[in-house]
Design a protein around this motif. Structure first.
Motif, short mmCIF file in Angstrom:
data_model
loop_
_atom_site.label_atom_id
_atom_site.label_comp_id
_atom_site.label_asym_id
_atom_site.label_seq_id
_atom_site.Cartn_x
_atom_site.Cartn_y
_atom_site.Cartn_z
N LEU A 180 72.77 31.43 19.08
CA LEU A 180 72.45 30.74 20.33
C LEU A 180 72.89 29.29 20.27
CD1 LEU A 180 71.05 30.96 23.13
CD2 LEU A 180 68.93 30.23 21.99
N GLU A 181 72.69 28.64 19.12
CA GLU A 181 73.15 27.26 18.95
C GLU A 181 74.65 27.17 19.15
OE1 GLU A 181 72.13 24.23 16.29
OE2 GLU A 181 70.23 25.11 15.67
N GLY A 182 75.38 28.05 18.47
CA GLY A 182 76.83 28.01 18.59
C GLY A 182 77.29 28.18 20.02
N LEU A 183 76.64 29.08 20.75
CA LEU A 183 77.00 29.33 22.14
C LEU A 183 76.72 28.12 23.02
CD1 LEU A 183 77.85 31.45 24.35
CD2 LEU A 183 75.38 31.86 24.64
N CYS A 184 75.49 27.65 22.98
CA CYS A 184 75.05 26.61 23.91
C CYS A 184 75.65 25.25 23.58
CB CYS A 184 73.53 26.54 23.94
SG CYS A 184 72.75 28.05 24.56
N SER B 243 58.71 14.29 21.68
CA SER B 243 59.93 13.57 21.34
C SER B 243 60.91 13.78 22.47
CB SER B 243 60.50 14.10 20.02
OG SER B 243 60.96 15.45 20.19
N ASN B 244 62.21 13.64 22.18
CA ASN B 244 63.23 13.89 23.20
C ASN B 244 63.22 15.33 23.68
OD1 ASN B 244 65.79 15.48 21.92
ND2 ASN B 244 64.80 14.25 20.34
N TRP B 245 62.53 16.23 22.97
CA TRP B 245 62.48 17.64 23.35
C TRP B 245 61.98 17.86 24.78
CZ3 TRP B 245 61.46 22.37 19.94
CH2 TRP B 245 62.24 22.32 18.78
N VAL C 277 65.34 24.23 22.68
CA VAL C 277 66.40 23.23 22.58
C VAL C 277 67.70 23.78 23.16
CG1 VAL C 277 67.75 21.82 20.98
CG2 VAL C 277 65.32 22.24 20.53
N GLU C 278 68.05 24.98 22.73
CA GLU C 278 69.34 25.54 23.14
C GLU C 278 69.33 25.95 24.61
OE1 GLU C 278 71.28 24.70 20.90
OE2 GLU C 278 69.68 24.42 19.43
N PHE C 279 68.21 26.44 25.10
CA PHE C 279 68.14 26.77 26.53
C PHE C 279 68.17 25.49 27.38
CE2 PHE C 279 66.15 31.17 25.79
CZ PHE C 279 67.36 31.80 26.06
N SER D 260 60.40 31.01 30.31
CA SER D 260 59.32 31.30 29.36
C SER D 260 59.24 30.21 28.30
CB SER D 260 59.53 32.68 28.72
OG SER D 260 60.52 32.67 27.71
N TYR D 261 60.38 29.57 28.02
CA TYR D 261 60.39 28.44 27.07
C TYR D 261 60.20 27.11 27.80
CZ TYR D 261 62.11 31.75 23.59
OH TYR D 261 62.22 32.82 22.72
N GLY D 262 60.92 26.94 28.92
CA GLY D 262 60.84 25.67 29.64
C GLY D 262 59.47 25.39 30.21
N ASP D 263 58.79 26.44 30.69
CA ASP D 263 57.43 26.30 31.23
C ASP D 263 56.45 26.56 30.10
OD1 ASP D 263 55.12 26.17 32.69
OD2 ASP D 263 55.49 27.97 33.88
N GLY D 264 56.50 25.68 29.13
CA GLY D 264 55.67 25.89 27.95
C GLY D 264 55.56 24.63 27.11
#
Length: 462
Positions: A90-94, A194-196, A151-153, A185-189
């Protein structure tokens, strides 16, 4: 002699390696020394540089199903277990999308290694929501905490925002809904203090703009909390430290978000973020050497020229008092600091390190694909060709017009307690920044390492 020793120490194994790697060095085709007398780099050369880096990544892609997975660098970097491999992919893709999205905006028909890159990324995005795919990403677990997938999303949401006509609009409605469900599901959580928070902000903002119901209260909460990290003079504290995350994170996300969503939906927040961004102008350029070289300082240094993304984004400010020629000279100089180094690439992919592979500069949260976070700098290509950042003649700014030989110049940022020093005789820059993390109880040992605890960091001595 010292510089040569340091170069060999940090970068590789001598002349044989240099000969072997020369073919990897970026070449400036038709440099324009009229508009860019110091680097020869124009906006087209930035496009060329992004293509050059992305072409190396696509050397590992032979079919649409091949993931952006690169050779693991020996040492602490992940994956250290099979369960980490989906996130590695996922990291490589995004993160390679930070290169691809601006290029697709310029030309949606790009082909690399016989692969149409628009088709590749659309296929890979579909695989994220396909349970039969090896790159499938499940929803965040109920009551699950912050995860690297967030992070990746967040990065994916930025790229979807850059070229929705290429990556989002062609998806069938059912696939859009499934992608929205997993990303939200990740963003609404929960997130990390930090910068996250900006990863949540971009995910929520993108889907709000696309008509999905999002957690507006949480979005506003994270916007307010992000503003609370600001300490003046262009610096955000990334909890607990000051480092380049203030720049390739806060001071990149904030102006990009403001342009994409803030001015449309939340103008008061956009105004505050852009006011904070404008305060960079009087301080941050002085952190770079006369030649535009960045200093090796802080964690995640493998992100390298991601540090200069605020300079092109200053084009959004459209201020007549900004020396855009100096901003571009710094940004292009930092790009060439690495693109011209024979140790920067190994197996056609940037190394985890500064110039070459350098284990003391690597943190365990990084995989080989993490290096493409540096591609954020190419978000500067969102600025049109007639923006002052691209058209102003290169110059050396304060080094040329203000500094005098045999004099040392200091800039002290009071609230962050950061001191930047410039030395006209050598053209070097230096930073002194505090480190209050003791090594013994620190659960992240790198925060108390030489990444932060040296008395000073100088552009001449990595």
């Amino acid at each position: 002699m010292i510089a040569g020793y340091l170069l060999a120490t940090f970068c590789g194994n001598g002349q044989a390696d240099i000969k072997q790697e020369k073919e990897n060095i970026f070449q400036i085709i038709n440099p324009d020394y009229a508009v860019s007398p110091y680097t020869g780099m124009t906006r087209q050369h930035w496009i060329d540089a992004a293509s050059y880096l992305l072409e190396g990544a696509f050397g590992y892609i032979h079919t649409l199903d091949d993931p952006m997975k690169f050779p693991k660098q020996p040492g602490i970097s992940y994956p250290r277990s099979e369960e980490q491999v989906p996130t590695e992919k996922l990291e490589g893709l995004c993160r390679t999308l930070f290169l691809a999205a601006p290029l697709l905006r310029e030309n949606p028909d790009i082909v690399l290694n016989n692969i149409p890159i628009a088709s590749y990324y659309k296929h890979q995005i579909r695989n994220l929501i396909n349970p039969e795919s090896e790159t499938y990403i499940p929803h965040r677990a109920e009551n699950g905490g912050p995860h690297q997938n967030l992070v990746e999303f967040g990065a994916l949401a930025i790229s979807l925002s850059v070229v929705p006509e290429v990556l989002w609009n062609p998806l069938p409605e059912e696939e859009k809904d499934r992608l929205a469900a997993v990303m939200l599901s990740y963003g609404d959580g929960p997130t990390v203090h930090s910068n996250w928070k900006f990863f949540n902000i971009f995910i929520l903002s993108f889907f709000k703009d696309k008509g999905y119901k999002v957690n507006e209260e949480l979005l506003l909460h994270y916007l307010n909390e992000s503003l609370e990290h600001y300490r003046g003079d262009g610096w955000y504290n990334d909890n607990p430290a000051y480092d380049y995350y203030s720049m390739w994170a806060f001071q990149m996300y904030a102006p990009v978000w403001s342009e994409m969503y803030g001015k449309k939906y939340y103008p008061d927040y956009a105004r505050k973020f852009m006011n904070n961004f404008s305060e960079l102008v009087d301080n941050y350029p002085y952190l770079f050497s006369r030649n535009g070289e960045m200093i090796m300082w802080g964690r995640s240094i493998c992100y390298r020229f991601g540090s200069v993304v605020p300079f092109p984004l200053m084009g959004y400010l459209n201020r007549s008092d900004i020396n855009y020629g100096w901003m571009r000279r710094i940004a292009s100089g930092t790009l060439l600091q690495f693109l011209k180094n024979p140790y920067f690439l190994e197996e056609h992919v940037p190394t985890l390190g500064f110039y070459g592979a350098f284990e003391p500069a690597v943190q365990g949260y990084s995989c080989r694909g993490s290096v493409y976070w540096s591609g954020k700098v190419f978000l500067g290509l969102l600025l049109p060709a007639d923006n002052m950042f691209w058209t102003a003649p290169e110059n050396e700014g304060a080094w040329e017009y203000d500094f005098r030989m045999d004099t040392v110049y200091n800039k002290f940022q009071e609230r962050s307690e950061i001191l930047i020093t410039d030395y006209p005789n050598s053209g070097a820059s230096e930073i002194r920044a505090w480190c209050h993390v003791p090594i013994i109880p620190a659960w992240e040992k790198f925060r108390a390492s030489e990444n932060y605890n040296k008395l000073s960091y100088n552009s001449e001595f990595p």
